[in-house]
Design an enzyme around this catalytic site. Sequence first.
Site, PDB file in Angstrom:
ATOM      1  CB  SER A 240      -0.812   0.080   1.225  1.00 42.21           C
ATOM      2  OG  SER A 240      -0.242   0.226   2.480  1.00 42.21           O
ATOM      3  CE  LYS A 241      -2.587   6.244  -2.391  1.00 37.45           C
ATOM      4  NZ  LYS A 241      -3.774   7.137  -1.729  1.00 37.45           N
TER       5      LYS A 241
END
Length: 466
Positions: A240-241
């Site tokens: 994820s980010k």
Amino acid sequence: MTVRVRFAPSPTGMMHIGSARTALFNFLFARHHGGHFLLRIEDTDRERSTAEATRVILDALDWLDLTPDEPPVFQSTRYARYREVAEAMLAAGAAYRCFCTREELAEMRSRAEAEKKPFRYDGRWRDRSPADAPTGVAPVIRLKAPRTGETVISDLVQGPVKIENSELDDMIIVRSDGTPTYLHAVVVDDHDMSITHVIRGDDHLTNTFRQAQIYEAMSWPLPKFAHIPLIHGADGAKLSKRHGSVSVLQFQEDGYLPEALCNYLLRLGWGYGNAEILDRNEQVSLFDISGVGRAPSRMDYAKLLHFNAFWLRKAEDERLTAETVRRIKRDHSLEVTPDAASRINALMPSLKERARTLNELAEAALFLTREPPLPMTAKAAAQINPESREDIANLIEILRTTEFEAQSLHARLVIFAEESGKKLSAIAQPLRAALTGSTTSPPIDLVMAALGRKVTISRLKNVIDK
Ligand code: GLU
């Protein structure tokens, strides 16, 4: 049988590189088997789907050179068809209308909670006549799922996976407002699009059991399934980010080449011996599902950067020059004249050896576009002193008659250094400072050749005249 596969993103935001990898695997599988690669935009979630996100998907596929073979299918245009199939299932007795009220469902849910069991609809309308329907309740349509036996999927990556049918309840295929549920729409589409192989992330594996039941209810042939493990970050959590960039177009923006990203994503989850660097043709000829691993892969940003540096060196100079010019304008708001673009192109064979991304390339090429006086780093400025000024002044006279070609320039500098009893670097560093504003650059003879006589001399004069 012609292979037909599809990439089926939901347009609800950016395009994640995990999705790009799914698209790539589908594309390569289609090409390898001489089949078709299709795109379906799964935009049934009207609240979250946006036209902008669809645009991002199309742009990302275009950039990655994964263009679908047919125009995209939009789920939002197919509601009538989903209902038609649900009606056919009702007519065949494979589905039924359920008139459960909200209160009844809430009660089933709290009972399950109290018994610490997963919530399952109890099938109370399975065999009841719609004539018993209470007034004022809009029904949903549920699949009349088998209650005994098991549903088995022979997944091409995960192997055989099965579930007891008693563990699945009668799922809703059409909601009370007439809209289809996601699982229903996907099956109808995959059937109508004649999809032979469903290659997707393994987060969809459990959906497959329910989807298989819909195929069965319609007596449709089941496609083959291949569920690929998701990409994880270095810490083992789903990528994820917070691990770094995950958006395809962010990588584009940051100066990655599409062929580098594809090559890296392919290796992330697929292998063929020790092969690391593969171009598209090699990928197509070698790719098959048998090379897809069962363990989740870990995103390694440093390795991606390494792949990018490799593909950057392989790329055509003209293409890199165009990208560099675009980025200089975009990131540094500088004009790039046609002459400056030619200088960049002339020095590109050397510039691309040193850069890992297009943005680094643009940074390194900036000096070629500037008008004197050049901004200088503190280290570069320290190279300019009375002694080096004198050397530069003498060199200007020599350079007026030297052939402006790297080898001749190099030979001339060597002679000049010998004659002045200095090391070549003691001559080259002040020159570099004056010509590039920095203490690091490609070899100074190449820099001078790229700048040309006129620009070289004007930059040198500018520095000694100051
Ligand atoms: N729309 C789903 C997703 O974006 C893909 C579903 C599928 O491939 O069947 O995850």
